[in-house]
Motif scaffolding. Structure first.
Motif, PDB file in Angstrom:
ATOM      1  N   LEU A 136       5.761  -8.408 -10.824  1.00 57.83           N
ATOM      2  CA  LEU A 136       5.403  -6.991 -10.884  1.00 57.83           C
ATOM      3  C   LEU A 136       5.352  -6.436  -9.472  1.00 57.83           C
ATOM      4  CD1 LEU A 136       4.372  -7.508 -13.877  1.00 57.83           C
ATOM      5  CD2 LEU A 136       2.538  -5.927 -13.338  1.00 57.83           C
ATOM      6  N   LEU A 137       5.874  -5.240  -9.302  1.00 56.12           N
ATOM      7  CA  LEU A 137       5.742  -4.526  -8.037  1.00 56.12           C
ATOM      8  C   LEU A 137       4.517  -3.632  -8.168  1.00 56.12           C
ATOM      9  CD1 LEU A 137       6.968  -3.897  -5.241  1.00 56.12           C
ATOM     10  CD2 LEU A 137       8.315  -2.094  -6.345  1.00 56.12           C
ATOM     11  N   VAL A 138       3.561  -3.797  -7.245  1.00 57.19           N
ATOM     12  CA  VAL A 138       2.260  -3.123  -7.365  1.00 57.19           C
ATOM     13  C   VAL A 138       2.004  -2.233  -6.154  1.00 57.19           C
ATOM     14  CG1 VAL A 138      -0.237  -3.455  -7.605  1.00 57.19           C
ATOM     15  CG2 VAL A 138       1.353  -5.072  -8.695  1.00 57.19           C
ATOM     16  N   GLY A 139       1.904  -0.926  -6.389  1.00 52.90           N
ATOM     17  CA  GLY A 139       1.571   0.018  -5.317  1.00 52.90           C
ATOM     18  C   GLY A 139       0.082   0.287  -5.341  1.00 52.90           C
ATOM     19  N   ASN A 140      -0.633  -0.320  -4.395  1.00 52.46           N
ATOM     20  CA  ASN A 140      -2.095  -0.182  -4.353  1.00 52.46           C
ATOM     21  C   ASN A 140      -2.508   1.022  -3.493  1.00 52.46           C
ATOM     22  OD1 ASN A 140      -4.734  -1.040  -5.047  1.00 52.46           O
ATOM     23  ND2 ASN A 140      -4.947  -2.098  -3.102  1.00 52.46           N
ATOM     24  N   VAL A 192      12.185  -4.930 -12.637  1.00 54.10           N
ATOM     25  CA  VAL A 192      10.783  -5.334 -12.780  1.00 54.10           C
ATOM     26  C   VAL A 192       9.926  -4.116 -13.122  1.00 54.10           C
ATOM     27  CG1 VAL A 192      11.079  -7.219 -11.124  1.00 54.10           C
ATOM     28  CG2 VAL A 192      10.165  -5.030 -10.316  1.00 54.10           C
ATOM     29  N   THR A 193       8.685  -4.380 -13.509  1.00 48.60           N
ATOM     30  CA  THR A 193       7.733  -3.311 -13.819  1.00 48.60           C
ATOM     31  C   THR A 193       7.067  -2.834 -12.528  1.00 48.60           C
ATOM     32  OG1 THR A 193       7.282  -4.340 -15.955  1.00 48.60           O
ATOM     33  CG2 THR A 193       5.664  -2.745 -15.170  1.00 48.60           C
ATOM     34  N   TYR A 194       6.874  -1.510 -12.404  1.00 44.67           N
ATOM     35  CA  TYR A 194       6.123  -0.956 -11.276  1.00 44.67           C
ATOM     36  C   TYR A 194       4.825  -0.368 -11.794  1.00 44.67           C
ATOM     37  CZ  TYR A 194       4.547   1.992  -7.483  1.00 44.67           C
ATOM     38  OH  TYR A 194       3.756   2.561  -6.507  1.00 44.67           O
ATOM     39  N   VAL A 195       3.716  -0.731 -11.146  1.00 45.44           N
ATOM     40  CA  VAL A 195       2.400  -0.217 -11.543  1.00 45.44           C
ATOM     41  C   VAL A 195       1.651   0.234 -10.291  1.00 45.44           C
ATOM     42  CG1 VAL A 195       0.204  -0.733 -12.685  1.00 45.44           C
ATOM     43  CG2 VAL A 195       2.283  -1.861 -13.476  1.00 45.44           C
ATOM     44  N   SER A 255       0.854  -1.191   0.000  1.00 46.35           N
ATOM     45  CA  SER A 255       0.000   0.000   0.000  1.00 46.35           C
ATOM     46  C   SER A 255       0.887   1.237   0.000  1.00 46.35           C
ATOM     47  CB  SER A 255      -0.894   0.006   1.241  1.00 46.35           C
ATOM     48  OG  SER A 255      -1.504   1.276   1.383  1.00 46.35           O
ATOM     49  N   VAL A 256       0.592   2.178  -0.889  1.00 47.58           N
ATOM     50  CA  VAL A 256       1.382   3.417  -0.932  1.00 47.58           C
ATOM     51  C   VAL A 256       1.161   4.255   0.322  1.00 47.58           C
ATOM     52  CG1 VAL A 256       1.457   3.506  -3.465  1.00 47.58           C
ATOM     53  CG2 VAL A 256      -0.363   4.735  -2.247  1.00 47.58           C
ATOM     54  N   THR A 257       0.175   3.868   1.146  1.00 43.46           N
ATOM     55  CA  THR A 257      -0.097   4.581   2.399  1.00 43.46           C
ATOM     56  C   THR A 257       0.599   3.914   3.587  1.00 43.46           C
ATOM     57  OG1 THR A 257      -2.082   3.288   2.941  1.00 43.46           O
ATOM     58  CG2 THR A 257      -2.392   5.220   1.538  1.00 43.46           C
ATOM     59  N   ASN A 258       1.380   2.873   3.338  1.00 41.00           N
ATOM     60  CA  ASN A 258       1.977   2.095   4.431  1.00 41.00           C
ATOM     61  C   ASN A 258       3.433   1.757   4.109  1.00 41.00           C
ATOM     62  OD1 ASN A 258       2.789  -0.014   6.151  1.00 41.00           O
ATOM     63  ND2 ASN A 258       0.708  -0.795   6.355  1.00 41.00           N
ATOM     64  N   GLU A 259       4.346   2.504   4.737  1.00 37.77           N
ATOM     65  CA  GLU A 259       5.789   2.333   4.497  1.00 37.77           C
ATOM     66  C   GLU A 259       6.257   0.918   4.847  1.00 37.77           C
ATOM     67  OE1 GLU A 259       9.661   3.018   3.486  1.00 37.77           O
ATOM     68  OE2 GLU A 259       8.110   4.551   3.227  1.00 37.77           O
ATOM     69  N   SER A 314       8.943   8.150  -6.501  1.00 38.73           N
ATOM     70  CA  SER A 314      10.335   7.998  -6.938  1.00 38.73           C
ATOM     71  C   SER A 314      11.002   6.789  -6.284  1.00 38.73           C
ATOM     72  CB  SER A 314      11.128   9.265  -6.620  1.00 38.73           C
ATOM     73  OG  SER A 314      11.057   9.553  -5.237  1.00 38.73           O
ATOM     74  N   GLU A 315      10.675   6.544  -5.018  1.00 33.77           N
ATOM     75  CA  GLU A 315      11.251   5.400  -4.286  1.00 33.77           C
ATOM     76  C   GLU A 315      10.731   4.082  -4.857  1.00 33.77           C
ATOM     77  OE1 GLU A 315      11.792   3.876   0.334  1.00 33.77           O
ATOM     78  OE2 GLU A 315      10.824   5.805  -0.048  1.00 33.77           O
ATOM     79  N   CYS A 316       9.444   4.050  -5.182  1.00 31.70           N
ATOM     80  CA  CYS A 316       8.827   2.852  -5.761  1.00 31.70           C
ATOM     81  C   CYS A 316       9.481   2.542  -7.113  1.00 31.70           C
ATOM     82  CB  CYS A 316       7.334   3.056  -5.971  1.00 31.70           C
ATOM     83  SG  CYS A 316       6.436   3.536  -4.495  1.00 31.70           S
ATOM     84  N   GLN A 317       9.620   3.568  -7.932  1.00 27.78           N
ATOM     85  CA  GLN A 317      10.197   3.396  -9.270  1.00 27.78           C
ATOM     86  C   GLN A 317      11.665   2.983  -9.194  1.00 27.78           C
ATOM     87  OE1 GLN A 317       9.138   7.295 -10.761  1.00 27.78           O
ATOM     88  NE2 GLN A 317       7.397   6.474 -11.930  1.00 27.78           N
TER      89      GLN A 317
END
Length: 196
Positions: free
Chosen positions: A116-120, A144-147, A87-91, A133-136
């Motif tokens: 795939l790395l997935v930021g929900n 891997v692909t980030y979505v 979750s992009v809301t949870n480090e 930027s950190e996710c990418q």
């Protein structure tokens, strides 16, 4: 006689409460539930069109709570590809993806496993804790692909499942095109060996 459809086994992995089940249920049934029971581990099967070909996908929605390592490892080994969700809301859930990635690579014994790395929860802009930027950068480091997805808004839900399936298909194509000569050469070499 019916033609056997290609089967793709995809595992949803990640910490608890990141939306793995929400993404799965949206993809399977176009359903979104705000509240639901923590997952024990469910397997879903669906027939879909992948670039004009009718195929089947098995989705393993892994348990949020700690499951028996033997069962978890067995699921990972049998999966063809992985959607690693945080979750992009949870480090903490983002940090957990590093450990999950290491475990997948170890169990699959393959650093090119479809992943795939997935930021929900990308719809929760005010509560965002993990910078894009950190996710990418992490995805780039892993190759891997980030979505980013929102199960709530049905954003990029189909994309992540189709993308990982395309990765699986590409990997299978590479393997099927590998010449059998390598195996034969090894056998020939074995016959030529002399035991001293």
């Amino acid at each position: 006689m019916s033609i056997q459809k290609s089967l793709y086994k995809v595992a949803m992995v990640g910490s608890g409460d990141v939306g793995k089940s929400a993404l799965t249920l949206q993809f399977m049934y176009n359903e979104y539930e705000e509240e639901y029971e923590p997952t024990k581990a469910d397997i879903y099967r669906k027939t879909i069109q992948l670039d004009g070909e009718e195929v089947q996908i098995d989705i393993l929605d892994t348990a949020s709570q700690e499951v028996c390592a033997v069962i978890r490892d067995s699921y990972y080994r049998r999966s063809d590809g992985f959607l690693c969700v945080f979750s992009v809301t949870n480090e903490k859930s983002f940090q957990a993806t590093h450990e999950i990635r290491e475990l997948v690579l170890l169990l699959k014994n393959d650093d090119r496993v479809p992943f795939l790395l997935v930021g929900n929860k990308s719809d929760s802009k005010e509560e965002r804790k993990v910078p894009l930027s950190e996710c990418q950068a992490t995805a780039q480091k892993w190759g891997v692909t980030y979505v980013e997805t929102s199960a709530k808004l049905y954003q990029n839900v189909d994309r992540i499942f189709l993308d990982v399936m395309r990765q699986i298909r590409s990997k299978r194509a590479v393997h099927s095109n590998e010449p059998n000569g390598r195996r034969k050469a090894m056998k020939k070499g074995w016959h030529k060996c002399a035991v001293l």
